[in-house]
Design a protein around this motif. Sequence first.
Motif, PDB file in Angstrom:
ATOM      1  N   ILE A  41      -3.644  22.478 -26.125  1.00 61.96           N
ATOM      2  CA  ILE A  41      -4.053  21.627 -24.530  1.00 61.96           C
ATOM      3  C   ILE A  41      -3.337  21.145 -24.614  1.00 61.96           C
ATOM      4  O   ILE A  41      -3.028  19.637 -25.239  1.00 61.96           O
ATOM      5  N   SER A  42      -2.136  21.320 -23.295  1.00 59.02           N
ATOM      6  CA  SER A  42      -2.008  19.710 -22.890  1.00 59.02           C
ATOM      7  C   SER A  42      -2.855  19.092 -20.947  1.00 59.02           C
ATOM      8  O   SER A  42      -3.221  20.279 -20.530  1.00 59.02           O
ATOM      9  N   PHE A  43      -1.606  18.283 -20.792  1.00 54.56           N
ATOM     10  CA  PHE A  43      -3.202  17.574 -19.897  1.00 54.56           C
ATOM     11  C   PHE A  43      -1.728  17.041 -18.329  1.00 54.56           C
ATOM     12  O   PHE A  43      -0.576  17.268 -18.834  1.00 54.56           O
ATOM     13  N   CYS A  44      -2.422  17.495 -17.086  1.00 55.47           N
ATOM     14  CA  CYS A  44      -1.392  16.738 -16.172  1.00 55.47           C
ATOM     15  C   CYS A  44      -2.816  16.401 -15.385  1.00 55.47           C
ATOM     16  O   CYS A  44      -2.916  16.719 -14.896  1.00 55.47           O
ATOM     17  N   GLN A  45      -1.733  14.882 -14.989  1.00 53.09           N
ATOM     18  CA  GLN A  45      -2.905  13.804 -14.191  1.00 53.09           C
ATOM     19  C   GLN A  45      -2.586  14.244 -12.982  1.00 53.09           C
ATOM     20  O   GLN A  45      -1.394  13.450 -12.486  1.00 53.09           O
ATOM     21  N   ALA A  46      -3.176  14.519 -11.813  1.00 51.18           N
ATOM     22  CA  ALA A  46      -2.793  14.989 -10.516  1.00 51.18           C
ATOM     23  C   ALA A  46      -3.028  13.496  -9.924  1.00 51.18           C
ATOM     24  O   ALA A  46      -3.965  12.778 -10.186  1.00 51.18           O
TER      25      ALA A  46
END
Length: 642
Positions: free
Chosen positions: A285-290
């Motif tokens: 799992i990886s993340f992208c912050q809006a």
Amino acid sequence: MSQESQHGKWSVSSSDDDDEQLSSAQPSKPADSTSHHLASVSSTSRHLADSTTTHNLPPTPTTVVKTESNLSPVRTAPSTLVIGSEARQMTHTSQLRDLRPVKYESSPSLAGKRKKEADDSGWALSDSGDDDGDDDNGRNGKERSSDLPSDPHRSSPVPRAKKPKVESKQERPPSPHGRVDYVDEPEDFFERSVPCSNDTYRFYLNKVTGLDKKYNTGALHIKDILSPLFGTLKESVQFNYCFDIAWMVQQYPPEFRNKPVLIVHGDKREAKARLLQQAKPYSHISFCQAKLDIAFGTHHTKMMLLWYEEGFRVVITTSNLIRADWYQKSQGMWMSPLFPRLPEGSAPSDGESPTFFKRDLLEYLAAYRAPELTDWMQRIQEHDLSESRVYVIGSTPGRYVGKDMDRWGHLRLRKLLYENTRPIPNEETWPVIGQFSSIGSLGVDKTKWLTGEFLRTMSTLGKTSLRSDPPLHLLYPSVEDVRTSLEGYPAGGSLPYSIQTAQKQLWLHAYFHRWKAETTGRSHAMPHIKTYMRTSPDFTQLAWILITSSNLSKAAWGALEKNNTQIMVRSYELGVLFLPSAYNMQTFPIQRNPYPIRSSTNAFPVPFDLPPERYSEKDQPWMWNIPYTQAPDTHGNIWVPS
């Protein structure tokens, strides 16, 4: 204080009376909120002493996630349900007598939060509907704190300097009424073959635990969406507001459970740290912050991008990635066809649909300005999306002027209705119906936003100077709807309309209609779905229909500023618009009795009963931060905010 209205008498503690008297300080950091724990206490516990409610409680795990629908910490004893804290309990002494809510410091997952900074002892929630700082028509491009929304978690104006400014979330249990109350789905609940579905529109309802099997026919659970029935998954992206990551991972089938997943979220600071902590056991799992650069904005979009060995798929839904949203609530989703890969050497403009779905989806993703989405945008370019027959309606945070004004929010909807629909004879008699699960601060009267700009958008039909003033029906659950629901009063935790906001817009309640869905078997599954549509006066035809994440709020839809030369949007939202012209039709016939599901029909399966039923004089709109103690719910509980 108490307030009489056409929907009954409401009571609120004196600490809530001064909600309008906010400081005029800059709103870049919202005023601290005090803790409002929602206490729901079993009627069977009235005779129990404190000792029986505070001992022998089951141990609870410490996983922390958030939810869009907040309840306070819960633990359950064999004969009682206790939710909440003892704070402000004396306010309700005359009502509660020997009801003794007990505070528990932690409970299993579903923690709630608002994209606000709050006192570390409190919690708050943001649904796109309750965060509307009015902007005084955009003077100087700055929000005024005196126009900040009524916050269901803010009991009194607390000076900002007196409390630490940290985001905080309290934990809550995965079941709306306690861990032991989730019922496992039966063996035949999930699909073992591609389900019979309405292939014309590709619009689906969610499966609801506890309904008769026939009412789940053709509906989808998240496990169905992610199953091998729809493709051999390689990677996926999950855009959402609320995540229970451990639960989400379990919804993927075992053979896909370690495939890469990118999570697109809007959390900041401590909330972000907690989200990352949840994902530590999952290296895939990886993340992208809006980016959320405007106060009170949220990342409210709910979308899946699914990349298969066989192609590519888009799913736009109304559900958070938490079990409660897929359990006993009414949700909706649009699932695209499986888009095939374009031949090598295809031009970037190839694979476009008549509705420009590909272009508009890429424009929405580009608005994130996120390198994590670059590869996904390239993958979309490489696929043939020409089979799409819906239009993308998105919202992204910002202030837009000139030709950019109609890119997002309700002006985007207005543009599409102007360009792709036709005037209808006697169109002023065709009502607009809005249905949602949260309501923002809309102004002191209907002309400030609702009928002044929003209804104008909703009533647009083609290139005509006629701007009719059609009937407006707003569907929102009453107290009785919530009380008799499958979840009971805790279902109201997903309907965050506060009394502070309601008291400022009593005019709005004249538009309210009950949530009724007998033909779909869902009258008792409280809605989290959001729909907007224009129907014929006899409710047999649709001029158009929109399925979206947007609640009834300026934060979600945008609000005009500076003498209508600028629109300001706070939140990320996403939906799909169905227009008859894209299906070579004049109007959509409405499917009144959708069961049994037929695989091919031109009738659109509206997810509630028509005509709408107006509130009676006895009906009250559900407000989640006042007590309901006169009658127990379907689980024998009462509702006491404290």
